[in-house]
Motif scaffolding. Sequence first.
Motif, PDB file in Angstrom:
ATOM      1  N   ASP A 246       0.854  -1.194   0.000  1.00  0.00           N
ATOM      2  CA  ASP A 246       0.000   0.000   0.000  1.00  0.00           C
ATOM      3  C   ASP A 246       0.886   1.239   0.000  1.00  0.00           C
ATOM      4  OD1 ASP A 246      -2.659  -1.081   0.005  1.00  0.00           O
ATOM      5  OD2 ASP A 246      -2.308  -1.728   2.067  1.00  0.00           O
ATOM      6  N   ALA A 247       0.736   2.074  -1.003  1.00  0.00           N
ATOM      7  CA  ALA A 247       1.480   3.336  -1.144  1.00  0.00           C
ATOM      8  C   ALA A 247       2.991   3.143  -1.268  1.00  0.00           C
ATOM      9  CB  ALA A 247       1.166   4.283   0.015  1.00  0.00           C
ATOM     10  N   CYS A 248       3.427   1.989  -1.735  1.00  0.00           N
ATOM     11  CA  CYS A 248       4.859   1.738  -1.920  1.00  0.00           C
ATOM     12  C   CYS A 248       5.299   2.276  -3.288  1.00  0.00           C
ATOM     13  CB  CYS A 248       5.147   0.250  -1.840  1.00  0.00           C
ATOM     14  SG  CYS A 248       6.888  -0.148  -2.108  1.00  0.00           S
ATOM     15  N   PRO A 249       6.259   3.209  -3.309  1.00  0.00           N
ATOM     16  CA  PRO A 249       6.672   3.799  -4.592  1.00  0.00           C
ATOM     17  C   PRO A 249       7.723   2.983  -5.348  1.00  0.00           C
ATOM     18  CG  PRO A 249       7.803   4.894  -2.807  1.00  0.00           C
ATOM     19  CD  PRO A 249       6.875   3.890  -2.171  1.00  0.00           C
ATOM     20  N   VAL A 250       8.146   1.836  -4.809  1.00  0.00           N
ATOM     21  CA  VAL A 250       9.215   1.070  -5.457  1.00  0.00           C
ATOM     22  C   VAL A 250       8.787  -0.357  -5.814  1.00  0.00           C
ATOM     23  CG1 VAL A 250      11.138   2.429  -4.520  1.00  0.00           C
ATOM     24  CG2 VAL A 250      10.188   0.535  -3.169  1.00  0.00           C
ATOM     25  N   ARG A 251       7.524  -0.536  -6.143  1.00  0.00           N
ATOM     26  CA  ARG A 251       7.027  -1.872  -6.504  1.00  0.00           C
ATOM     27  C   ARG A 251       7.769  -2.438  -7.718  1.00  0.00           C
ATOM     28  NH1 ARG A 251       1.021   0.052  -6.549  1.00  0.00           N
ATOM     29  NH2 ARG A 251       0.693   0.380  -4.339  1.00  0.00           N
ATOM     30  N   GLU A 252       7.891  -1.631  -8.768  1.00  0.00           N
ATOM     31  CA  GLU A 252       8.559  -2.110  -9.986  1.00  0.00           C
ATOM     32  C   GLU A 252      10.011  -2.464  -9.720  1.00  0.00           C
ATOM     33  OE1 GLU A 252       7.958   0.610 -13.224  1.00  0.00           O
ATOM     34  OE2 GLU A 252       5.791   0.638 -12.923  1.00  0.00           O
ATOM     35  N   GLU A 253      10.664  -1.692  -8.870  1.00  0.00           N
ATOM     36  CA  GLU A 253      12.062  -1.953  -8.530  1.00  0.00           C
ATOM     37  C   GLU A 253      12.181  -3.272  -7.763  1.00  0.00           C
ATOM     38  OE1 GLU A 253      10.494   0.903  -8.280  1.00  0.00           O
ATOM     39  OE2 GLU A 253      11.701   2.345  -9.403  1.00  0.00           O
ATOM     40  N   CYS A 254      11.215  -3.543  -6.891  1.00  0.00           N
ATOM     41  CA  CYS A 254      11.221  -4.803  -6.145  1.00  0.00           C
ATOM     42  C   CYS A 254      11.119  -5.990  -7.097  1.00  0.00           C
ATOM     43  CB  CYS A 254      10.073  -4.837  -5.139  1.00  0.00           C
ATOM     44  SG  CYS A 254      10.268  -3.719  -3.736  1.00  0.00           S
ATOM     45  N   VAL A 255      10.233  -5.883  -8.089  1.00  0.00           N
ATOM     46  CA  VAL A 255      10.084  -6.949  -9.081  1.00  0.00           C
ATOM     47  C   VAL A 255      11.389  -7.122  -9.854  1.00  0.00           C
ATOM     48  CG1 VAL A 255       8.906  -7.636 -11.213  1.00  0.00           C
ATOM     49  CG2 VAL A 255       7.599  -6.691  -9.303  1.00  0.00           C
ATOM     50  N   LYS A 256      11.954  -6.039 -10.309  1.00  0.00           N
ATOM     51  CA  LYS A 256      13.181  -6.077 -11.105  1.00  0.00           C
ATOM     52  C   LYS A 256      14.308  -6.787 -10.344  1.00  0.00           C
ATOM     53  CE  LYS A 256      16.481  -2.780 -13.035  1.00  0.00           C
ATOM     54  NZ  LYS A 256      16.756  -1.361 -13.241  1.00  0.00           N
ATOM     55  N   VAL A 257      14.528  -6.400  -9.105  1.00  0.00           N
ATOM     56  CA  VAL A 257      15.619  -6.985  -8.316  1.00  0.00           C
ATOM     57  C   VAL A 257      15.315  -8.447  -7.976  1.00  0.00           C
ATOM     58  CG1 VAL A 257      16.911  -6.840  -6.148  1.00  0.00           C
ATOM     59  CG2 VAL A 257      16.374  -4.752  -7.416  1.00  0.00           C
ATOM     60  N   ALA A 258      14.081  -8.744  -7.600  1.00  0.00           N
ATOM     61  CA  ALA A 258      13.718 -10.121  -7.258  1.00  0.00           C
ATOM     62  C   ALA A 258      13.897 -11.052  -8.455  1.00  0.00           C
ATOM     63  CB  ALA A 258      12.277 -10.172  -6.745  1.00  0.00           C
TER      64      ALA A 258
ATOM     65  N   PHE B 274      -3.901  -3.298  -6.842  1.00  0.00           N
ATOM     66  CA  PHE B 274      -2.990  -2.476  -7.634  1.00  0.00           C
ATOM     67  C   PHE B 274      -2.450  -3.346  -8.756  1.00  0.00           C
ATOM     68  CE2 PHE B 274      -0.612  -4.529  -4.341  1.00  0.00           C
ATOM     69  CZ  PHE B 274       0.503  -5.031  -4.995  1.00  0.00           C
ATOM     70  N   ARG B 275      -2.000  -2.712  -9.814  1.00  0.00           N
ATOM     71  CA  ARG B 275      -1.441  -3.452 -10.951  1.00  0.00           C
ATOM     72  C   ARG B 275       0.031  -3.756 -10.686  1.00  0.00           C
ATOM     73  NH1 ARG B 275      -4.955  -3.463 -15.078  1.00  0.00           N
ATOM     74  NH2 ARG B 275      -6.406  -1.745 -15.270  1.00  0.00           N
ATOM     75  N   ILE B 276       0.411  -4.959 -11.062  1.00  0.00           N
ATOM     76  CA  ILE B 276       1.814  -5.368 -10.928  1.00  0.00           C
ATOM     77  C   ILE B 276       2.104  -6.397 -12.014  1.00  0.00           C
ATOM     78  CG2 ILE B 276       1.486  -7.278  -9.298  1.00  0.00           C
ATOM     79  CD1 ILE B 276       4.242  -4.613  -9.048  1.00  0.00           C
ATOM     80  N   GLU B 277       3.355  -6.508 -12.370  1.00  0.00           N
ATOM     81  CA  GLU B 277       3.780  -7.434 -13.409  1.00  0.00           C
ATOM     82  C   GLU B 277       3.348  -8.866 -13.103  1.00  0.00           C
ATOM     83  OE1 GLU B 277       8.019  -8.327 -15.631  1.00  0.00           O
ATOM     84  OE2 GLU B 277       7.764  -6.524 -14.435  1.00  0.00           O
ATOM     85  N   THR B 278       2.960  -9.592 -14.142  1.00  0.00           N
ATOM     86  CA  THR B 278       2.577 -10.991 -13.982  1.00  0.00           C
ATOM     87  C   THR B 278       3.780 -11.855 -14.324  1.00  0.00           C
ATOM     88  OG1 THR B 278       0.321 -10.432 -14.611  1.00  0.00           O
ATOM     89  CG2 THR B 278       0.925 -12.755 -14.693  1.00  0.00           C
ATOM     90  N   GLU B 279       4.332 -12.481 -13.322  1.00  0.00           N
ATOM     91  CA  GLU B 279       5.487 -13.366 -13.454  1.00  0.00           C
ATOM     92  C   GLU B 279       5.304 -14.508 -12.459  1.00  0.00           C
ATOM     93  OE1 GLU B 279       8.393 -13.239 -15.224  1.00  0.00           O
ATOM     94  OE2 GLU B 279       8.019 -11.365 -16.254  1.00  0.00           O
ATOM     95  N   PRO B 280       5.872 -15.662 -12.720  1.00  0.00           N
ATOM     96  CA  PRO B 280       5.741 -16.775 -11.767  1.00  0.00           C
ATOM     97  C   PRO B 280       6.304 -16.452 -10.373  1.00  0.00           C
ATOM     98  CG  PRO B 280       6.559 -17.578 -13.872  1.00  0.00           C
ATOM     99  CD  PRO B 280       6.543 -16.080 -13.956  1.00  0.00           C
ATOM    100  N   LEU B 281       7.308 -15.611 -10.286  1.00  0.00           N
ATOM    101  CA  LEU B 281       7.909 -15.288  -8.992  1.00  0.00           C
ATOM    102  C   LEU B 281       7.256 -14.084  -8.305  1.00  0.00           C
ATOM    103  CD1 LEU B 281      11.708 -15.808  -9.785  1.00  0.00           C
ATOM    104  CD2 LEU B 281      10.222 -17.259  -8.387  1.00  0.00           C
ATOM    105  N   VAL B 282       6.247 -13.498  -8.937  1.00  0.00           N
ATOM    106  CA  VAL B 282       5.577 -12.318  -8.370  1.00  0.00           C
ATOM    107  C   VAL B 282       4.188 -12.718  -7.874  1.00  0.00           C
ATOM    108  CG1 VAL B 282       4.723  -9.994  -8.834  1.00  0.00           C
ATOM    109  CG2 VAL B 282       6.843 -10.773  -9.902  1.00  0.00           C
ATOM    110  N   GLU B 283       3.955 -12.445  -6.597  1.00  0.00           N
ATOM    111  CA  GLU B 283       2.686 -12.798  -5.974  1.00  0.00           C
ATOM    112  C   GLU B 283       2.060 -11.559  -5.344  1.00  0.00           C
ATOM    113  OE1 GLU B 283       1.865 -16.519  -3.285  1.00  0.00           O
ATOM    114  OE2 GLU B 283       2.764 -14.960  -2.036  1.00  0.00           O
TER     115      GLU B 283
END
Length: 159
Positions: free
Chosen positions: A17-29, A44-53
Amino acid sequence: MTSPDDATPIRLLVDADACPVREECVKVALRHGIKVTFVSNSFFRIETEPLVEREIVPGNFDAADDRIVEHVTRRSVVVTADILLAERCLKAEAAAVMSHTGKAFTHDSIGMAVATRSIMADLRAGGAQVGGPAPFVKADRSRFLSALDLALVRLKRHG
């Protein structure tokens, strides 16, 4: 011989909630091949990847915090701006807890952070005009990326 902790996968947990670095978290993970779980009270919208939940937790405001703490292991890295959640995650023995600016919350620093938060809340409740956090800037994003990468590399090397 591996310990039970070595068998537990490394996991990135994000107070979304209100995290400004969601995309960065996905990228690094994804770069590290680590599962990332975003926990929030709202969609909220987030990338669909097997490692992203994504976990959307209904209920009161603390429900997402409670769910994050349930997930914490000694091989978890937690991203949150919530000082009280950071304290709970440290008590649950998370490997690392950091804010979205890359600032680490540690056992040595969390007591002062909680005390400062309490003082500021008391001042606001008394009607004092106190400033909020500094605006999130490009340097914060860069510092966060470096701190998250370093935390994951250390955890991979040293468990």
